[in-house]
Design a protein around this motif. Structure first.
Motif, mmCIF file in Angstrom:
data_model
loop_
_atom_site.group_PDB
_atom_site.id
_atom_site.type_symbol
_atom_site.label_atom_id
_atom_site.label_comp_id
_atom_site.label_asym_id
_atom_site.label_seq_id
_atom_site.Cartn_x
_atom_site.Cartn_y
_atom_site.Cartn_z
ATOM 1 N N ARG A 1 51.975 36.358 35.040
ATOM 2 C CA ARG A 1 51.381 36.508 36.281
ATOM 3 C C ARG A 1 52.292 36.773 37.350
ATOM 4 O O ARG A 1 53.389 36.514 37.300
ATOM 5 C CB ARG A 1 50.632 35.045 36.681
ATOM 6 C CG ARG A 1 49.676 34.617 35.929
ATOM 7 C CD ARG A 1 48.564 35.621 35.553
ATOM 8 N NE ARG A 1 47.899 35.860 36.951
ATOM 9 C CZ ARG A 1 46.990 35.488 37.656
ATOM 10 N NH1 ARG A 1 46.482 34.402 37.280
ATOM 11 N NH2 ARG A 1 46.635 35.764 38.811
ATOM 12 N N GLY A 2 51.685 37.502 38.308
ATOM 13 C CA GLY A 2 52.589 37.894 39.409
ATOM 14 C C GLY A 2 53.524 39.102 39.058
ATOM 15 O O GLY A 2 54.628 39.689 39.632
ATOM 16 N N GLY A 3 53.347 39.793 37.726
ATOM 17 C CA GLY A 3 54.251 40.664 37.216
ATOM 18 C C GLY A 3 54.319 42.085 37.754
ATOM 19 O O GLY A 3 55.168 42.944 37.267
ATOM 20 N N SER A 4 53.516 42.147 38.742
ATOM 21 C CA SER A 4 53.489 43.632 39.472
ATOM 22 C C SER A 4 55.013 43.925 40.080
ATOM 23 O O SER A 4 55.316 44.959 40.138
ATOM 24 C CB SER A 4 52.399 43.773 40.465
ATOM 25 O OG SER A 4 51.325 43.812 39.770
ATOM 26 N N ASP A 5 55.687 42.729 40.654
ATOM 27 C CA ASP A 5 56.889 42.969 41.225
ATOM 28 C C ASP A 5 57.950 43.440 40.178
ATOM 29 O O ASP A 5 58.685 44.353 40.290
ATOM 30 C CB ASP A 5 57.517 41.718 41.862
ATOM 31 C CG ASP A 5 56.779 41.099 42.874
ATOM 32 O OD1 ASP A 5 55.979 41.779 43.529
ATOM 33 O OD2 ASP A 5 56.918 40.049 43.339
ATOM 34 N N GLU B 1 44.321 45.921 38.105
ATOM 35 C CA GLU B 1 45.402 46.833 38.817
ATOM 36 C C GLU B 1 44.801 48.395 38.521
ATOM 37 O O GLU B 1 44.911 49.228 39.416
ATOM 38 C CB GLU B 1 46.626 46.827 37.944
ATOM 39 C CG GLU B 1 47.812 45.673 38.504
ATOM 40 C CD GLU B 1 47.370 44.355 38.493
ATOM 41 O OE1 GLU B 1 46.570 43.937 37.578
ATOM 42 O OE2 GLU B 1 47.720 43.395 39.220
ATOM 43 N N PHE C 1 51.923 45.131 36.437
ATOM 44 C CA PHE C 1 51.374 44.108 35.642
ATOM 45 C C PHE C 1 51.266 44.325 34.241
ATOM 46 O O PHE C 1 51.686 43.484 33.365
ATOM 47 C CB PHE C 1 50.055 43.540 36.358
ATOM 48 C CG PHE C 1 49.463 42.112 35.724
ATOM 49 C CD1 PHE C 1 50.438 41.136 35.249
ATOM 50 C CD2 PHE C 1 48.230 42.151 35.502
ATOM 51 C CE1 PHE C 1 49.960 39.891 34.792
ATOM 52 C CE2 PHE C 1 47.808 41.055 34.745
ATOM 53 C CZ PHE C 1 48.659 39.933 34.657
ATOM 54 N N SER D 1 49.394 45.947 42.813
ATOM 55 C CA SER D 1 48.743 44.689 42.090
ATOM 56 C C SER D 1 47.086 45.158 42.103
ATOM 57 O O SER D 1 46.838 45.652 43.096
ATOM 58 C CB SER D 1 49.050 43.631 42.986
ATOM 59 O OG SER D 1 50.313 43.097 43.055
ATOM 60 N N ALA D 2 46.584 43.992 41.671
ATOM 61 C CA ALA D 2 44.966 44.303 41.679
ATOM 62 C C ALA D 2 44.684 43.709 42.935
ATOM 63 O O ALA D 2 45.638 42.866 43.901
ATOM 64 C CB ALA D 2 44.457 43.057 40.693
ATOM 65 N N THR E 1 42.373 39.161 39.504
ATOM 66 C CA THR E 1 43.142 38.753 38.316
ATOM 67 C C THR E 1 42.484 37.397 37.642
ATOM 68 O O THR E 1 42.148 37.102 36.756
ATOM 69 C CB THR E 1 44.719 38.790 38.169
ATOM 70 O OG1 THR E 1 45.118 40.067 38.722
ATOM 71 C CG2 THR E 1 45.340 38.571 36.718
#
Ligand code: ASP
Ligand code: MG
Length: 469
Positions: free
Chosen positions: A209-213, A129, A195, A41-42, A47
């Motif tokens: 949002r929170g899309g790195s997972d 990121e 992300f 993530s960033a 972000t």
């Protein structure tokens, strides 16, 4: 690939030079034993800062934009200085400067135009990121790991829903495979930006949002990973939010479906869409704490060893809005109103957290996130402009003084009397129940209550269902 491990580090796990060092140590340890792909993530808050910068730009606030650009520059420069030295530092600083310059160029474009087209936003916010991945890869290299930064848009292919794109898995499998497999075979360690992705024709997108997972689970799926470890700043998935319930416990195992329901209903550990790409293949996921790496965390699997034991956890959400639609005239078909409302919700790109209807008057209500409320109201008013103008529909009612609590567990299925016990426990606290929704899968019971009753209700349910330590 045999034994491939995908590891994802969230914003707090990347939040400072010190945190990046700890995360890198975890990467290195795993990489010495098996092939690893890292997704980052960033840095925490970045972000938000990027988005705020773009908002200032759109509003014509040049000073506000420049201030945020300076803050972003300082934050990453400081981190880079603390993390690296000598030539590695200078080289990485130049990479960071380049990424921030690209961001500034787009932001100044937004300033000139006075508008912020979603696709420019997606291209711009990927900077967060890209900055963190560049630092992580550079630092790993100084530790003798053959790491390199990869841009998510070079591996993840998505549709063109800017701001909330969905992956095209077959195309991603091809693209990610071509890019990452040869490197993995050479024992290299890719550090991929979470992300973001790109459409088939190369336009940058983001996964929400929170899309790195989600990025990490997409890559785990298309690369046929053996496991996915998601590193955050909590010990795992818990039976309740420990700030509300002191005896909440970390769950050692839960199912994909339970984890997905918990995420959807407000538990912050996982992005709600994370588990979907993994379910079919049964790739196990671990939710672990990078601040407490000796703790095993929560294992998310197709089926738990102890089987479906009943309610497993309770979550809550307070940043929600209850929207009610009430036909004033029996001439209108309630079912059509409902259908058109759902169309409007879809057009607003909103998620319905709960939906209930029961009255013969055909009124109904649904719960959404407050962040999605402006778009939802706009679409509803557009859809029903005539009915509202002529009074066939009462004015749309919005109640912000509400919260959602959700009780989740596969084993609740078919347990007669459970709902009664839960409602009794809540009413014993004098908390009034406003709406109830339970899907036919019986995986989740969702209850809408007054906001000031949420915490009491969560504690009461947690105790009643004996979910604690
Ligand atoms: N940095 C992105 C966000 O804050 C993605 C992520 O952290 O997962 O939404
Ligand atoms: Mg996150």
């Amino acid at each position: 690939m045999n034994d491939l491990l995908v590891m994802k580090f969230g914003g707090t796990s990347m939040g400072s030079a010190e945190r990046i060092r700890s995360a890198a140590a975890l990467c290195e340890e795993a990489w010495r034993q098996r092939p690893v792909v890292v997704v980052v993530s960033a840095m925490a808050k970045v972000t938000d800062m990027l988005l705020e910068a773009l908002r200032h730009a759109e509003g014509g606030d040049e000073a506000g934009l420049e201030r945020l650009l300076r803050q972003l520059d300082e934050k990453h420069r400081r981190c880079c200085n603390e993390l690296l030295e000598g030539a590695a530092r200078d080289r990485t600083q130049r990479v960071l400067d380049g990424i921030l310059e690209e961001f500034a160029r787009i932001a100044r474009g937004v300033l000139m135009l006075g508008e912020r087209p979603p696709r420019s936003v997606d291209e711009a916010v990927a900077a967060g990121e890209r900055l963190s991945a560049a630092m992580m890869a550079a630092y790993l290299e100084t530790r003798g790991v053959d790491a390199f930064a990869v841009n998510g848009w070079d591996v993840i292919v998505t549709d063109a829903v800017f701001g909330n794109a969905s992956p095209l898995l077959e195309q991603t499998r091809e693209k990610a495979g071509a890019m990452l497999r040869p490197a993995l075979e050479k024992r290299r360690l890719p550090v991929v930006t979470g992300f973001n992705g790109a459409t088939l024709d190369g336009r940058p997108t983001t996964l929400g949002r929170g899309g790195s997972d989600f990025s990490a689970s997409i890559l785990a799926s298309v690369l046929d990973a053996a496991e996915l470890w998601i590193w955050s700043d909590v010990d795992g998935i818990m039976s309740a939010d420990p700030r509300l319930v002191p005896d909440a416990k970390v769950l050692s195992e839960i199912t994909y479906r339970e984890a997905a329901e918990l995420a959807y209903n407000g538990a912050k550990v996982l992005h709600p869409r994370t588990l979907a790409p993994l379910m079919e293949k049964g790739i196990p996921v671990w939710s672990r704490n990078s601040f407490n790496p000796s703790f095993p965390g929560t294992r998310i699997v197709p089926e738990t060893k102890d089987g479906p034991i009943g309610p497993r956890a309770v979550t809550s959400m307070t940043n929600v809005a209850l929207v009610s639609l009430d036909p004033a005239s029996a001439v209108l078909s309630g079912t059509r109103i409902m259908a058109r409302s759902l169309e409007a919700l879809a057009a607003a790109n909103a998620e319905v957290l709960a939906l209930t209807s029961s009255s013969y008057r055909q009124n109904f209500c649904f719960l959404i996130r407050q962040s999605e409320l402006p778009a939802v109201i706009e679409k509803l008013e557009e859809t029903f402009s005539l009915e509202l103008a002529h009074g066939y529909l009462h004015p749309i009612d919005v109640d912000l003084d509400v919260g959602l609590i959700a009780i989740v567990g596969e084993g609740m299925r078919g347990q007669a009397g459970l709902a009664g016990r839960i409602f009794t426990a809540i009413s014993r606290e004098m908390v009034n129940i406003i709406a109830i929704a339970q899907g036919s899968s019986e995986l989740t019971i969702a209850i809408v209550v007054r906001k000031d009753g949420v915490e009491k209700a969560v504690r009461a349910v947690h105790a009643e269902c004996a979910l604690g330590r």
